[in-house]
Design a protein around this motif. Structure first.
Motif, PDB file in Angstrom:
ATOM      1  N   LEU A  77     -29.854  -8.560  54.889  1.00 38.81           N
ATOM      2  CA  LEU A  77     -30.114  -7.289  55.559  1.00 38.81           C
ATOM      3  C   LEU A  77     -29.177  -7.205  56.756  1.00 38.81           C
ATOM      4  O   LEU A  77     -29.189  -8.092  57.621  1.00 38.81           O
ATOM      5  CB  LEU A  77     -31.571  -7.208  56.014  1.00 38.81           C
ATOM      6  N   ILE A  78     -28.369  -6.160  56.788  1.00 40.32           N
ATOM      7  CA  ILE A  78     -27.422  -5.985  57.881  1.00 40.32           C
ATOM      8  C   ILE A  78     -27.821  -4.729  58.648  1.00 40.32           C
ATOM      9  O   ILE A  78     -27.749  -3.609  58.132  1.00 40.32           O
ATOM     10  CB  ILE A  78     -25.980  -5.859  57.364  1.00 40.32           C
ATOM     11  N   LEU A  79     -28.276  -4.938  59.863  1.00 36.76           N
ATOM     12  CA  LEU A  79     -28.730  -3.858  60.736  1.00 36.76           C
ATOM     13  C   LEU A  79     -27.619  -3.566  61.741  1.00 36.76           C
ATOM     14  O   LEU A  79     -27.285  -4.415  62.570  1.00 36.76           O
ATOM     15  CB  LEU A  79     -30.011  -4.281  61.457  1.00 36.76           C
ATOM     16  N   ALA A  80     -27.012  -2.385  61.642  1.00 34.44           N
ATOM     17  CA  ALA A  80     -25.917  -2.010  62.533  1.00 34.44           C
ATOM     18  C   ALA A  80     -26.437  -1.042  63.584  1.00 34.44           C
ATOM     19  O   ALA A  80     -26.682   0.134  63.313  1.00 34.44           O
ATOM     20  CB  ALA A  80     -24.785  -1.368  61.739  1.00 34.44           C
ATOM     21  N   ASP A  81     -26.629  -1.566  64.781  1.00 32.59           N
ATOM     22  CA  ASP A  81     -27.145  -0.736  65.860  1.00 32.59           C
ATOM     23  C   ASP A  81     -26.042   0.148  66.433  1.00 32.59           C
ATOM     24  O   ASP A  81     -24.907  -0.280  66.597  1.00 32.59           O
ATOM     25  CB  ASP A  81     -27.741  -1.595  66.972  1.00 32.59           C
ATOM     26  N   ASP A  82     -26.405   1.371  66.751  1.00 31.33           N
ATOM     27  CA  ASP A  82     -25.464   2.359  67.281  1.00 31.33           C
ATOM     28  C   ASP A  82     -25.883   2.744  68.693  1.00 31.33           C
ATOM     29  O   ASP A  82     -26.280   3.884  68.940  1.00 31.33           O
ATOM     30  CB  ASP A  82     -25.423   3.573  66.340  1.00 31.33           C
ATOM     31  N   ALA A  83     -25.817   1.782  69.614  1.00 32.55           N
ATOM     32  CA  ALA A  83     -26.112   1.988  71.041  1.00 32.55           C
ATOM     33  C   ALA A  83     -27.545   2.464  71.280  1.00 32.55           C
ATOM     34  O   ALA A  83     -27.788   3.457  71.957  1.00 32.55           O
ATOM     35  CB  ALA A  83     -25.109   2.948  71.667  1.00 32.55           C
ATOM     36  N   SER A  84     -28.493   1.722  70.738  1.00 35.97           N
ATOM     37  CA  SER A  84     -29.910   2.070  70.900  1.00 35.97           C
ATOM     38  C   SER A  84     -30.456   1.580  72.234  1.00 35.97           C
ATOM     39  O   SER A  84     -29.820   0.799  72.945  1.00 35.97           O
ATOM     40  CB  SER A  84     -30.742   1.454  69.770  1.00 35.97           C
ATOM     41  N   ALA A  85     -31.682   2.007  72.516  1.00 39.20           N
ATOM     42  CA  ALA A  85     -32.401   1.610  73.728  1.00 39.20           C
ATOM     43  C   ALA A  85     -32.792   0.128  73.643  1.00 39.20           C
ATOM     44  O   ALA A  85     -32.877  -0.441  72.545  1.00 39.20           O
ATOM     45  CB  ALA A  85     -33.642   2.478  73.895  1.00 39.20           C
ATOM     46  N   PRO A  86     -33.065  -0.496  74.795  1.00 37.21           N
ATOM     47  CA  PRO A  86     -33.428  -1.925  74.821  1.00 37.21           C
ATOM     48  C   PRO A  86     -34.610  -2.285  73.918  1.00 37.21           C
ATOM     49  O   PRO A  86     -34.607  -3.368  73.321  1.00 37.21           O
ATOM     50  CB  PRO A  86     -33.752  -2.184  76.295  1.00 37.21           C
ATOM     51  N   ALA A  87     -35.587  -1.425  73.771  1.00 31.83           N
ATOM     52  CA  ALA A  87     -36.742  -1.744  72.916  1.00 31.83           C
ATOM     53  C   ALA A  87     -36.318  -1.920  71.459  1.00 31.83           C
ATOM     54  O   ALA A  87     -36.822  -2.806  70.759  1.00 31.83           O
ATOM     55  CB  ALA A  87     -37.808  -0.657  73.031  1.00 31.83           C
ATOM     56  N   THR A  88     -35.394  -1.095  71.009  1.00 34.15           N
ATOM     57  CA  THR A  88     -34.889  -1.224  69.640  1.00 34.15           C
ATOM     58  C   THR A  88     -34.100  -2.511  69.485  1.00 34.15           C
ATOM     59  O   THR A  88     -34.249  -3.237  68.495  1.00 34.15           O
ATOM     60  CB  THR A  88     -34.006  -0.011  69.275  1.00 34.15           C
ATOM     61  N   LEU A  89     -33.278  -2.819  70.473  1.00 34.41           N
ATOM     62  CA  LEU A  89     -32.485  -4.060  70.428  1.00 34.41           C
ATOM     63  C   LEU A  89     -33.390  -5.290  70.396  1.00 34.41           C
ATOM     64  O   LEU A  89     -33.122  -6.245  69.658  1.00 34.41           O
ATOM     65  CB  LEU A  89     -31.534  -4.122  71.619  1.00 34.41           C
ATOM     66  N   ASP A  90     -34.463  -5.259  71.175  1.00 31.88           N
ATOM     67  CA  ASP A  90     -35.426  -6.368  71.165  1.00 31.88           C
ATOM     68  C   ASP A  90     -36.020  -6.562  69.778  1.00 31.88           C
ATOM     69  O   ASP A  90     -36.170  -7.689  69.303  1.00 31.88           O
ATOM     70  CB  ASP A  90     -36.543  -6.130  72.182  1.00 31.88           C
ATOM     71  N   LEU A  91     -36.364  -5.455  69.133  1.00 33.09           N
ATOM     72  CA  LEU A  91     -36.941  -5.519  67.791  1.00 33.09           C
ATOM     73  C   LEU A  91     -35.931  -6.107  66.798  1.00 33.09           C
ATOM     74  O   LEU A  91     -36.286  -6.927  65.948  1.00 33.09           O
ATOM     75  CB  LEU A  91     -37.400  -4.126  67.347  1.00 33.09           C
ATOM     76  N   LEU A  92     -34.680  -5.709  66.910  1.00 35.31           N
ATOM     77  CA  LEU A  92     -33.642  -6.247  66.027  1.00 35.31           C
ATOM     78  C   LEU A  92     -33.499  -7.759  66.208  1.00 35.31           C
ATOM     79  O   LEU A  92     -33.467  -8.509  65.224  1.00 35.31           O
ATOM     80  CB  LEU A  92     -32.304  -5.555  66.288  1.00 35.31           C
ATOM     81  N   HIS A  93     -33.420  -8.203  67.451  1.00 33.71           N
ATOM     82  CA  HIS A  93     -33.271  -9.638  67.730  1.00 33.71           C
ATOM     83  C   HIS A  93     -34.500 -10.432  67.268  1.00 33.71           C
ATOM     84  O   HIS A  93     -34.361 -11.542  66.740  1.00 33.71           O
ATOM     85  CB  HIS A  93     -33.005  -9.872  69.217  1.00 33.71           C
ATOM     86  N   LYS A  94     -35.687  -9.867  67.458  1.00 35.50           N
ATOM     87  CA  LYS A  94     -36.914 -10.537  67.020  1.00 35.50           C
ATOM     88  C   LYS A  94     -36.900 -10.756  65.510  1.00 35.50           C
ATOM     89  O   LYS A  94     -37.216 -11.850  65.029  1.00 35.50           O
ATOM     90  CB  LYS A  94     -38.127  -9.693  67.417  1.00 35.50           C
ATOM     91  N   ASN A  95     -36.488  -9.753  64.776  1.00 34.87           N
ATOM     92  CA  ASN A  95     -36.459  -9.874  63.314  1.00 34.87           C
ATOM     93  C   ASN A  95     -35.366 -10.818  62.837  1.00 34.87           C
ATOM     94  O   ASN A  95     -35.557 -11.554  61.875  1.00 34.87           O
ATOM     95  CB  ASN A  95     -36.328  -8.497  62.670  1.00 34.87           C
TER      96      ASN A  95
END
Length: 154
Positions: free
Chosen positions: A79-97
């Motif tokens: 699974l490749i999740l490509a973040d496009d400059a999201s808010a810190p809460a979204t980034l936290d969720l990505l790192h947690k997963n």
């Protein structure tokens, strides 16, 4: 010429409980029979890369999307999740997963570039034989990748 919009098809109004029969019953029956129809769990020469561009979705939707990939019956995926400059809460969720599953990769961007650029960035990191595109608010049926693998074997 009239200023009133006239839809080409009349809207359907379902009464309380009308979906409890046909379609819902079909979905339940399909889920019950899926393990028999889609039995491919692994394939030594097949890897699916699931590409998801991400930009500030509601965290619940993103987590459900990620969970739908992690719960695939077919196990050979990334699974490749490509973040496009999201808010810190979204980034936290990505790192947690990412910490929960080694098959998850994340690509971060500090500058918003749009869904096409994020999808292309994710696809460039893919190492799979096939790329599956998924939006950050979509769900993947638990047997979807198994069905693809089974069809490819034929």
């Amino acid at each position: 010429m009239t200023d009133v919009y006239d839809p080409p098809v009349a809207p359907v109004h379902l009464g309380e409980g009308e979906l409890s029969g046909g379609y819902q019953a079909w979905c339940i029956e399909r889920e019950k029979n899926a393990p028999r129809h889609y039995s491919v769990r692994r394939h030594k020469h097949l890897l699916f890369s699931v590409v998801v561009p991400v930009h500030n979705p509601p965290n619940q939707w993103l987590q459900e999307c990620i969970n739908s990939v992690r719960s695939q019956f077919f196990a050979d995926w990334e699974l490749i999740l490509a973040d496009d400059a999201s808010a810190p809460a979204t980034l936290d969720l990505l790192h947690k997963n990412k910490a929960l599953d080694a098959r998850i990769k994340i690509s971060l961007s500090n500058q918003q570039s749009g869904i096409s650029s994020a999808s292309n960035r994710a696809a460039s990191l893919a190492s799979g034989d096939f790329i599956v595109f998924l939006d950050h608010d979509d769900l993947l049926n638990p047997y979807a990748l198994s069905a693809f693998a089974q069809r490819l074997q034929k």
